[in-house]
Write an enzyme that holds these catalytic residues in place. Structure first.
Site, PDB file in Angstrom:
ATOM      1  N   LYS A 192       3.007 -43.491 -35.554  1.00 20.46           N
ATOM      2  CA  LYS A 192       2.442 -44.007 -34.346  1.00 20.46           C
ATOM      3  C   LYS A 192       3.274 -43.765 -33.119  1.00 20.46           C
ATOM      4  O   LYS A 192       2.711 -43.129 -32.223  1.00 20.46           O
ATOM      5  CB  LYS A 192       2.101 -45.647 -34.171  1.00 20.46           C
ATOM      6  N   GLU A 243      13.036 -42.681 -40.433  1.00 17.38           N
ATOM      7  CA  GLU A 243      12.730 -42.191 -41.753  1.00 17.38           C
ATOM      8  C   GLU A 243      11.749 -41.020 -41.732  1.00 17.38           C
ATOM      9  O   GLU A 243      11.814 -40.050 -42.372  1.00 17.38           O
ATOM     10  CB  GLU A 243      12.050 -43.266 -42.435  1.00 17.38           C
ATOM     11  N   GLY A 248       0.429 -50.709 -35.633  1.00 15.62           N
ATOM     12  CA  GLY A 248       0.744 -49.645 -37.029  1.00 15.62           C
ATOM     13  C   GLY A 248       0.269 -50.085 -38.022  1.00 15.62           C
ATOM     14  O   GLY A 248      -0.350 -49.639 -39.045  1.00 15.62           O
ATOM     15  N   ARG A 249       0.285 -51.628 -38.217  1.00 13.31           N
ATOM     16  CA  ARG A 249      -0.263 -52.117 -39.725  1.00 13.31           C
ATOM     17  C   ARG A 249      -1.835 -52.258 -39.508  1.00 13.31           C
ATOM     18  O   ARG A 249      -2.593 -52.843 -40.522  1.00 13.31           O
ATOM     19  CB  ARG A 249       0.327 -53.828 -39.865  1.00 13.31           C
ATOM     20  N   GLU A 301       4.769 -59.140 -41.073  1.00 13.33           N
ATOM     21  CA  GLU A 301       4.964 -58.489 -39.863  1.00 13.33           C
ATOM     22  C   GLU A 301       4.308 -59.109 -38.762  1.00 13.33           C
ATOM     23  O   GLU A 301       4.861 -59.114 -37.733  1.00 13.33           O
ATOM     24  CB  GLU A 301       4.919 -56.788 -39.928  1.00 13.33           C
ATOM     25  N   HIS A 354       2.188 -61.132 -67.766  1.00 15.00           N
ATOM     26  CA  HIS A 354       3.283 -61.018 -68.626  1.00 15.00           C
ATOM     27  C   HIS A 354       4.859 -60.678 -68.197  1.00 15.00           C
ATOM     28  O   HIS A 354       5.645 -60.534 -68.539  1.00 15.00           O
ATOM     29  CB  HIS A 354       3.091 -59.863 -69.406  1.00 15.00           C
ATOM     30  N   LYS A 375      17.388 -51.299 -36.789  1.00 14.71           N
ATOM     31  CA  LYS A 375      17.352 -50.051 -36.610  1.00 14.71           C
ATOM     32  C   LYS A 375      18.562 -49.449 -35.902  1.00 14.71           C
ATOM     33  O   LYS A 375      19.036 -48.448 -36.080  1.00 14.71           O
ATOM     34  CB  LYS A 375      15.988 -49.756 -35.961  1.00 14.71           C
TER      35      LYS A 375
HETATM   36  O1  F6P Z   1       9.450 -50.629 -37.980  1.00 15.00           O
HETATM   37  C1  F6P Z   1       8.272 -51.286 -38.072  1.00 15.00           C
HETATM   38  C2  F6P Z   1       7.397 -50.390 -37.649  1.00 15.00           C
HETATM   39  O2  F6P Z   1       7.127 -50.140 -36.389  1.00 15.00           O
HETATM   40  C3  F6P Z   1       5.950 -50.855 -38.251  1.00 15.00           C
HETATM   41  O3  F6P Z   1       5.237 -51.761 -37.463  1.00 15.00           O
HETATM   42  C4  F6P Z   1       5.213 -49.422 -38.383  1.00 15.00           C
HETATM   43  O4  F6P Z   1       4.045 -49.738 -39.131  1.00 15.00           O
HETATM   44  C5  F6P Z   1       6.543 -48.481 -38.828  1.00 15.00           C
HETATM   45  O5  F6P Z   1       7.330 -49.037 -38.250  1.00 15.00           O
HETATM   46  C6  F6P Z   1       6.144 -47.295 -38.796  1.00 15.00           C
HETATM   47  O6  F6P Z   1       5.897 -46.824 -37.275  1.00 15.00           O
HETATM   48  P1  F6P Z   1       5.311 -45.459 -36.740  1.00 15.00           P
HETATM   49  O7  F6P Z   1       4.063 -45.293 -37.300  1.00 15.00           O
HETATM   50  O8  F6P Z   1       5.622 -45.668 -35.131  1.00 15.00           O
HETATM   51  O9  F6P Z   1       6.509 -44.517 -37.251  1.00 15.00           O
END
Ligand code: F6P
Length: 547
Positions: free
Chosen positions: A206, A212, A263-264, A349, A380, A517
């Site tokens: 987003k 990452e 995002g979620r 979240e 199990h 972060k």
């Molecule tokens: O750090 C949390 C978050 O912002 C989530 O809310 C989001 O889904 C995820 O990181 C990934 O964010 P992005 O889509 O901006 O890379």
């Protein structure tokens, strides 16, 4: 809006809990009311919910509905659907529902909604059409055999969960890979399986700033070029609200979305492209239609017959009155194996917050811990604790009536196990007195033995006692298909909205992820330099060992 714990309904619920709520016994409730199943079950689009095995009676349900009214749930819901900026800390509207609103409803909605929503809806459909056209093009492009989605959190969990869930509908000949972790092991493992000329990388973020994702995207592009890959425009696409950053990164094929999509909550947006490639444009539209049907249910049904509302209120009853700390998700469907992980982000979240929407500390508990594994695997592993542990954990079963395969015998066993677990949790089984010292449980035995069995030896006793009266909800889908999955996910989104609204928190921000972060950036530099100045003793000690 009045804070939930200051409402008359909250006080009434406290009295109810102290009176008949705490000692409530499901077995007695079923014995007393032969209609309990129908009284406490609910049909909603694509989802049937049996709520009857929950620790609730008509009076409690009515008080919970009063609580919803007194907390202004309906007006908060209507504010979301009207496009108001209910995400106040980020000054954003919350309109993921618009992503699944049919274009044909544009004029009808436009009359009722503001002009701005009508404009946004038109943009939604323009982007959706372009995204689905791309999906179809990729599906027809035989040279592209591998699609690698690089994204994390909401840019990973939704599409990954849904691609697995809808495996039966996936186009053969296309492999979908999901890389989320910054641990290079993940990307390296995928790169070892693919060839640049046959691969489409989808960089899903987003913000297009997430460490990452940016790290994995940079490594993927470096690998692509090092392998002689050409034509970034054909082999890389970005799914983002930050099209400028994607272009700066060198990706010209972009599909955008909007800041009013959390995002979620972004599976329905361009973030859904890997899913659209997997199941096709028609399948993706069916997913949206299923979710839209649940949106309409949530918007229009009276609170007492509104499934997201009833589930959200049960969550409040368990968390704030019974004091349950977690909810276990038990999908009796291997295809739904990533559902618990998806729901973890959605619930925790969204509602894992200790302050209200104005930033004031809340004196009551909010989001429970969500966890789970697919049945029958969970049985199990940790179901022991669900049946006989010291904590009562409400379980949410998700079962699918029609199997997505043709292997005989399996589905009846699977469904029988789901029903049996819910039944066992509720009914329990009497053991007798506690075991004598030195008694060993017969290994591998699964049938309870009463005291005196086996030649007068005491086997079981307390060890074989199942207290029962452990609550569960049973969600049932006729079949797992794009429409029912869409409805199931929208149901969960709205249920989280309901509990968040009652707690008075902003379910749509996520400030709690920020501190780590920032610290990670600082520590990364220190790992390189060895600078320990100002660090606490533990971090300094570990950093030294890690260098
Ligand atoms: O750090 C949390 C978050 O912002 C989530 O809310 C989001 O889904 C995820 O990181 C990934 O964010 P992005 O889509 O901006 O890379």
């Amino acid at each position: 809006m009045i804070r939930c714990d200051r409402t008359p309904a909250w006080a009434a619920l406290q009295a109810q809990y102290a009176g008949t709520g705490k000692p409530f016994d499901l077995r007695e409730a079923f014995a007393a009311n032969p209609h309990r199943f129908s009284d406490f079950s609910q049909d909603a689009p694509y989802v049937f919910a049996d709520l009857s095995k929950n620790l609730i009676d008509a009076a409690t349900q009515s008080m919970l509905l009063d609580l919803a009214r007194e907390c202004g749930l309906e007006s908060h819901r209507d504010a979301m659907f009207a496009g108001e900026r209910i995400n106040r800390t980020e000054n954003r509207a919350v309109m993921h529902f618009l992503l699944r609103n049919p274009a044909s409803a544009l004029s009808a909605r436009a009359q009722a909604a503001t002009e701005s929503i009508a404009i946004q809806l038109a943009q939604v459909h323009e982007t959706l059409d372009a995204m689905l056209a791309c999906a179809e093009q990729v599906r027809q492009d035989e040279a592209i055999t591998d699609i690698v989605n690089i994204g994390i959190g909401g840019s990973d969990l939704g599409p990954q969960m849904a691609v697995l869930a809808l495996e039966e509908f996936r186009q053969r000949g296309k492999r979908l890979h999901f890389v989320s972790n910054v641990d290079g092991q993940e990307l390296a493992g995928v790169l070892a399986q693919i060839k640049p000329q046959n691969t489409l990388f989808l960089i899903a973020s987003k913000t297009f700033t997430t460490t990452e994702t940016m790290t994995n995207a940079a490594s993927a592009r470096h690998w692509f070029e090092a392998q002689g890959g050409q034509d970034i425009a054909r082999h890389f696409a970005a799914l983002t609200t930050n099209v400028a950053a994607a272009r700066a990164f060198g990706i010209t094929t972009t599909f955008g979305f909007w800041d009013w999509v959390g995002g979620r909550y972004s599976l329905w947006s361009a973030i859904g492209l890997p899913l659209a490639i997997a199941i096709g444009a028609q399948g993706f539209r069916e997913l949206l239609a299923g979710a839209h049907a649940m949106d309409e249910h949530f918007r229009r049904q009276p609170l007492a017959q509104n499934l997201p509302v009833r589930l959200g209120l049960l969550d409040i009853w368990y968390r704030n009155f019974h004091g349950f700390t977690s909810r276990s998700i038990a999908p009796y469907s291997s295809a739904l194996r990533r559902l618990p992980a998806y729901l973890q982000q959605l619930e925790m979240e969204s509602n894992g917050k200790r302050v209200d929407a104005d930033g004031q500390a809340l004196p009551f508990a909010t989001a429970p811990v969500l966890w789970g594994e697919p049945g029958t695997n969970g049985q199990h592993a940790y179901f022991q604790m669900l049946h006989q542990g010291t904590d009562v954990i409400s379980v949410e079963f998700v079962a699918v009536k029609k199997a997505g395969h043709s292997l005989p015998g399996h589905n009846d066993k699977l469904l029988a196990n789901a029903l049996a677990q819910a039944q066992a949790l509720m009914q329990g089984k009497s053991g007798a007195a506690g075991p004598s010292p030195g008694d060993a449980a017969p290994s591998g035995g699964s049938e309870p033995h009463a005291v005196g069995e086996r030649g007068g030896m005491i086997f079981g006793g307390g060890h074989k006692h199942f207290p029962g009266n452990r609550p569960s909800t049973f969600l049932l889908l006729e079949e797992l298909n794009p429409a029912s999955l869409g409805a199931l996910i929208a149901l969960q989104e709205h249920r989280v909205f309901v509990s968040g609204a009652i707690w008075g928190i902003n379910s749509f921000d996520q400030w709690g992820v920020e501190l780590g972060k920032v610290l990670a950036k600082d520590i990364e530099l220190r790992l390189q330099s060895g600078d320990l100045s100002g660090l606490d003793g533990s971090t300094a000690g570990l950093l030294t060992r890690l260098r």
